[in-house]
Design a protein around this motif. Sequence first.
Motif, mmCIF file in Angstrom:
data_model
loop_
_atom_site.group_PDB
_atom_site.id
_atom_site.type_symbol
_atom_site.label_atom_id
_atom_site.label_comp_id
_atom_site.label_asym_id
_atom_site.label_seq_id
_atom_site.Cartn_x
_atom_site.Cartn_y
_atom_site.Cartn_z
ATOM 1 N N ALA A 165 0.669 -1.094 0.024
ATOM 2 C CA ALA A 165 -0.025 0.071 -0.120
ATOM 3 C C ALA A 165 0.755 1.426 -0.089
ATOM 4 O O ALA A 165 1.973 1.265 0.321
ATOM 5 C CB ALA A 165 -0.803 0.127 1.135
ATOM 6 N N PRO A 201 2.149 4.729 1.389
ATOM 7 C CA PRO A 201 2.559 5.009 2.958
ATOM 8 C C PRO A 201 1.389 5.698 3.438
ATOM 9 O O PRO A 201 0.712 6.494 2.797
ATOM 10 C CB PRO A 201 3.533 6.026 2.474
ATOM 11 C CG PRO A 201 4.334 5.761 1.523
ATOM 12 C CD PRO A 201 3.251 5.252 0.467
ATOM 13 N N THR A 202 1.086 5.050 4.800
ATOM 14 C CA THR A 202 0.084 5.554 5.490
ATOM 15 C C THR A 202 0.129 7.224 5.858
ATOM 16 O O THR A 202 1.331 7.519 6.374
ATOM 17 C CB THR A 202 -0.069 4.975 6.722
ATOM 18 O OG1 THR A 202 -0.288 3.597 6.562
ATOM 19 C CG2 THR A 202 -1.574 5.193 7.414
ATOM 20 N N GLU A 203 -1.025 7.831 5.710
ATOM 21 C CA GLU A 203 -0.994 9.323 6.020
ATOM 22 C C GLU A 203 -1.710 9.609 7.122
ATOM 23 O O GLU A 203 -2.811 9.204 7.310
ATOM 24 C CB GLU A 203 -1.315 10.147 4.691
ATOM 25 C CG GLU A 203 -0.606 10.209 3.650
ATOM 26 C CD GLU A 203 -0.871 10.987 2.680
ATOM 27 O OE1 GLU A 203 -1.995 11.747 2.777
ATOM 28 O OE2 GLU A 203 -0.351 11.222 1.471
ATOM 29 N N ARG A 214 -0.928 -5.730 9.885
ATOM 30 C CA ARG A 214 -2.369 -4.859 9.938
ATOM 31 C C ARG A 214 -2.306 -4.171 11.136
ATOM 32 O O ARG A 214 -2.555 -2.954 11.313
ATOM 33 C CB ARG A 214 -3.624 -6.113 10.093
ATOM 34 C CG ARG A 214 -3.586 -6.749 9.060
ATOM 35 C CD ARG A 214 -4.477 -7.640 8.755
ATOM 36 N NE ARG A 214 -6.137 -7.188 9.052
ATOM 37 C CZ ARG A 214 -7.161 -7.943 9.147
ATOM 38 N NH1 ARG A 214 -7.262 -9.409 9.388
ATOM 39 N NH2 ARG A 214 -8.210 -7.396 9.263
ATOM 40 N N ASN A 270 -0.082 -1.199 10.617
ATOM 41 C CA ASN A 270 -0.833 -0.079 9.790
ATOM 42 C C ASN A 270 -1.975 0.673 10.678
ATOM 43 O O ASN A 270 -2.179 1.982 10.352
ATOM 44 C CB ASN A 270 -1.622 -0.902 8.529
ATOM 45 C CG ASN A 270 -0.715 -1.317 7.450
ATOM 46 O OD1 ASN A 270 0.428 -0.964 7.284
ATOM 47 N ND2 ASN A 270 -0.858 -2.294 6.888
ATOM 48 N N LEU A 326 -0.216 3.430 12.705
ATOM 49 C CA LEU A 326 0.455 4.456 12.066
ATOM 50 C C LEU A 326 -0.558 5.511 11.466
ATOM 51 O O LEU A 326 -0.386 6.445 11.024
ATOM 52 C CB LEU A 326 0.993 3.989 10.395
ATOM 53 C CG LEU A 326 2.322 3.053 10.780
ATOM 54 C CD1 LEU A 326 2.864 2.697 9.336
ATOM 55 C CD2 LEU A 326 3.250 4.102 11.205
ATOM 56 N N THR A 327 -1.752 5.056 11.641
ATOM 57 C CA THR A 327 -2.981 5.991 11.317
ATOM 58 C C THR A 327 -3.105 6.865 12.767
ATOM 59 O O THR A 327 -3.766 7.920 12.738
ATOM 60 C CB THR A 327 -4.279 5.416 11.177
ATOM 61 O OG1 THR A 327 -4.856 4.584 12.240
ATOM 62 C CG2 THR A 327 -4.019 4.586 9.929
ATOM 63 N N TYR A 350 10.598 -2.287 6.554
ATOM 64 C CA TYR A 350 10.024 -1.017 7.038
ATOM 65 C C TYR A 350 11.336 0.129 6.891
ATOM 66 O O TYR A 350 11.262 1.079 7.505
ATOM 67 C CB TYR A 350 9.274 -0.765 8.539
ATOM 68 C CG TYR A 350 7.992 -1.493 8.410
ATOM 69 C CD1 TYR A 350 7.141 -0.859 7.758
ATOM 70 C CD2 TYR A 350 7.848 -2.590 8.998
ATOM 71 C CE1 TYR A 350 5.745 -1.313 7.714
ATOM 72 C CE2 TYR A 350 6.532 -2.920 9.257
ATOM 73 C CZ TYR A 350 5.506 -2.416 8.443
ATOM 74 O OH TYR A 350 4.266 -3.113 8.444
ATOM 75 N N GLU A 402 10.840 3.280 5.534
ATOM 76 C CA GLU A 402 9.548 4.353 6.315
ATOM 77 C C GLU A 402 10.158 5.016 7.559
ATOM 78 O O GLU A 402 10.638 4.449 8.674
ATOM 79 C CB GLU A 402 8.711 3.078 6.834
ATOM 80 C CG GLU A 402 7.580 3.749 7.669
ATOM 81 C CD GLU A 402 6.695 4.859 7.163
ATOM 82 O OE1 GLU A 402 7.028 6.174 7.553
ATOM 83 O OE2 GLU A 402 5.993 4.546 6.353
#
Length: 392
Positions: free
Chosen positions: A122, A124-126, A231, A234, A237-238, A268, A271
């Motif tokens: 996916a 990168p998580t914003e 999971r 992720n 990270l939100t 990672y 990241e």
Amino acid sequence: MPISKADMQASLHLLEGEDLEYIKTIIEAGSNTRAAKKLGVDRRNVDRRIKRIFAKMVKKGWAPSHDLTHPLPPGRVLGKTTTLYKDGAPVMQWVAAHPDDEYLERVSQEAMDAFRSEIPRAAPTELPRQLTFDPNLATTYILTDYHLGMLAWGLETGADWDLDIAEDLLVRWFQKVIQGTPNSETGVLAQMGDFLHWDGMEAVTPANKHVLDADTRFEKLVGVAIRVLRRVVNILLTKHPRLHIIMAHANHDPASSVWLRAGFKAFYENEPRIEINGSADGFYCFEHGKTSLFFHHGDKRGIGNVDNVLAAKYREVFGRTQFSYAHLGHLHHQALRETPLMIVEQHRTMASPDAYASRNGYISGRSACAITYHKDFGETGRVIITPEMLKK
């Protein structure tokens, strides 16, 4: 001893890839000499290749000419065999098998491949732009003794437990808990060991070889472990701009903690928001202003004597900080002790008891918590969620 064509023909269903095609060529040619001419190689090369192929077959427990006709399961190789004969016919046989190191190596490679294949990559998580984050706060998510892959029957243990239940519960726990934690700039995922119920091709404890109730094969367990932890990452990270991850060494899964640390660090590495704690010592530390957080599974040192070990191992960090907290798992029940050096807390597990624990009366509640620390004042709050709170 030359490999007979009968043995070759009888072995085709167990061969695969290039070995299968090679033996088919030998059989079709009718002899090793004719096969060598067809392949354009020396006859001796053909003889050696056949011996190598069938040496591998013997390791798998298959040699019909020697009355070995029951191939061993994946992950096992032949050790010692004893066959009792009567009137020239086998009447009884004893077969000893050992773990297959090459197979374990392939499983480790599959573990790394699972990072790339089990979950589609996916972007990168914003973080939500409207949120503001407090740089003074660090929220630690304590996850210990989850025993992924353990099998429990509710009528025997009080609650069912298998791979599907464990994965679903863990994801829903993290989705729920972040709703109650503050917008800390830093999150700490403290996976404190025994995340996997067992650590290899045999479902036994690594040290004492106690047989464990297992839900699945190790290959599948590895894939699910990686998928569910990704999971979880992720989700976190939100919630937090910065994430520190600990994958602790423990007694049920010491080898798996190694590939989890290495695998997540590699996956990672690009990241910038994630930091993987690379310590291989079994005692871990995270420094947050005047607050120091220490982690150990609890199998080597317990609540009564871990404080001095941590203070000695991390002497400089301990000397710089005013508020120190140590977190342990291993025994599955809750306990807290304040010493002159630090507050030491032993945490519950979210997992169901297994049959061994239930039959021996090892009873404790089930929960996990997220604890928030201020860099200048130590602990400022916590969120505790039990499995009952997550029932659909």
